[in-house]
Design a protein around this motif. Sequence first.
Motif, short mmCIF file in Angstrom:
data_model
loop_
_atom_site.label_atom_id
_atom_site.label_comp_id
_atom_site.label_asym_id
_atom_site.label_seq_id
_atom_site.Cartn_x
_atom_site.Cartn_y
_atom_site.Cartn_z
N VAL A 1 0.88 -1.16 0.00
CA VAL A 1 0.00 0.00 0.00
C VAL A 1 0.91 1.21 0.00
N THR A 2 0.83 1.98 -1.05
CA THR A 2 1.72 3.12 -1.18
C THR A 2 0.92 4.41 -1.21
N GLU A 3 1.56 5.47 -0.82
CA GLU A 3 0.94 6.77 -0.90
C GLU A 3 1.85 7.67 -1.70
N ALA A 4 1.46 7.93 -2.95
CA ALA A 4 2.23 8.81 -3.82
C ALA A 4 1.48 10.12 -3.95
N LYS A 5 1.95 11.12 -3.30
CA LYS A 5 1.30 12.43 -3.32
C LYS A 5 2.19 13.43 -4.03
N SER A 6 1.55 14.28 -4.78
CA SER A 6 2.29 15.30 -5.52
C SER A 6 2.74 16.38 -4.55
N THR A 7 3.95 16.87 -4.75
CA THR A 7 4.45 17.94 -3.88
C THR A 7 3.82 19.28 -4.24
N THR A 8 3.24 19.37 -5.43
CA THR A 8 2.60 20.62 -5.85
C THR A 8 1.09 20.50 -5.78
N GLU A 9 0.59 19.59 -4.97
CA GLU A 9 -0.85 19.38 -4.85
C GLU A 9 -1.53 20.68 -4.41
N GLY A 10 -2.57 21.06 -5.12
CA GLY A 10 -3.30 22.27 -4.79
C GLY A 10 -2.66 23.52 -5.36
N ALA A 11 -1.50 23.43 -5.97
CA ALA A 11 -0.81 24.59 -6.50
C ALA A 11 -0.90 24.67 -8.02
N VAL A 12 -1.87 23.96 -8.61
CA VAL A 12 -2.02 23.97 -10.06
C VAL A 12 -2.73 25.26 -10.46
N PRO A 13 -2.14 26.02 -11.37
CA PRO A 13 -2.79 27.25 -11.81
C PRO A 13 -4.13 26.94 -12.49
N VAL A 14 -5.09 27.85 -12.36
CA VAL A 14 -6.41 27.66 -12.93
C VAL A 14 -6.34 27.54 -14.45
N ALA A 15 -5.47 28.28 -15.10
CA ALA A 15 -5.33 28.22 -16.56
C ALA A 15 -4.90 26.83 -16.99
N GLN A 16 -3.98 26.21 -16.26
CA GLN A 16 -3.52 24.87 -16.62
C GLN A 16 -4.62 23.84 -16.37
N ALA A 17 -5.39 24.00 -15.31
CA ALA A 17 -6.46 23.06 -15.01
C ALA A 17 -7.53 23.08 -16.10
N THR A 18 -7.88 24.25 -16.61
CA THR A 18 -8.88 24.32 -17.67
C THR A 18 -8.31 23.83 -18.98
N GLU A 19 -7.02 24.04 -19.21
CA GLU A 19 -6.36 23.55 -20.42
C GLU A 19 -6.31 22.02 -20.42
N ASP A 20 -6.02 21.41 -19.27
CA ASP A 20 -5.95 19.96 -19.17
C ASP A 20 -7.32 19.30 -19.23
N SER A 21 -8.40 20.05 -19.00
CA SER A 21 -9.72 19.46 -18.99
C SER A 21 -10.16 18.97 -20.37
N LYS A 22 -9.54 19.45 -21.43
CA LYS A 22 -9.91 18.98 -22.77
C LYS A 22 -9.25 17.65 -23.10
N TYR A 23 -8.34 17.18 -22.26
CA TYR A 23 -7.63 15.93 -22.49
C TYR A 23 -8.31 14.78 -21.74
N ILE A 24 -8.09 13.58 -22.24
CA ILE A 24 -8.58 12.38 -21.58
C ILE A 24 -7.46 11.86 -20.68
N THR A 25 -7.81 11.54 -19.45
CA THR A 25 -6.83 11.03 -18.49
C THR A 25 -6.92 9.51 -18.47
N ILE A 26 -5.79 8.85 -18.70
CA ILE A 26 -5.73 7.39 -18.59
C ILE A 26 -5.19 7.10 -17.20
N LYS A 27 -5.96 6.32 -16.43
CA LYS A 27 -5.63 6.05 -15.04
C LYS A 27 -5.19 4.61 -14.83
N SER A 28 -4.49 4.39 -13.74
CA SER A 28 -4.00 3.05 -13.39
C SER A 28 -5.16 2.17 -12.94
N PRO A 29 -5.31 1.00 -13.55
CA PRO A 29 -6.39 0.10 -13.13
C PRO A 29 -6.03 -0.74 -11.90
N ILE A 30 -4.74 -0.71 -11.50
CA ILE A 30 -4.29 -1.54 -10.38
C ILE A 30 -3.19 -0.83 -9.59
#
Length: 159
Positions: A59-88
């Motif tokens: 059981v691992t905990e991988a947390k981003s060191t920049t969590e919560g520090a994502v600029p709003v412009a980048q968040a809206t830009e990334d929203s047009k992309y599809i995120t492929i997530k880990s199934p396991i």
Amino acid sequence: MDIKEIQNLIKFVAKSGASEVKLEMDDIKITIKTGSDPETTAVHYAPVTTQMPQMHAPVTEAKSTTEGAVPVAQATEDSKYITIKSPIIGTFYRKPSPDKPLFVEVGQTIAEGDVLCIIEAMKLFNEIESEVSGKVVKILVDDSSPVEFDQPLFLVDPS
């Protein structure tokens, strides 16, 4: 029981709120334990026909060191992309072996069914295939890093 059925079982248990589920069939024994935090899900899988000790998934905990520090412009830009997530849960590898080329690189066009990476879980190497076609925009995990269930791995531009 194949990997997709196990993944669906893990999702179901995580959403149900149950703290522990045990499933024994003719050839396998699976125990899924969840904590109060959804990031502490552990899966124990062991073949029943062997005399080996029960294997435990880390059981691992991988947390981003920049969590919560994502600029709003980048968040809206990334929203047009599809995120492929880990199934396991497991260890993420970008290539099949150290002397082989990478499965995919940023900027590469992929088709549905193309192998994107391998995730090693309990000494099993699971090929992760793309469920979408498009262009790889960003690889979100470093090679040989531990990943969690449902952790984002790739951003793909479907256009």
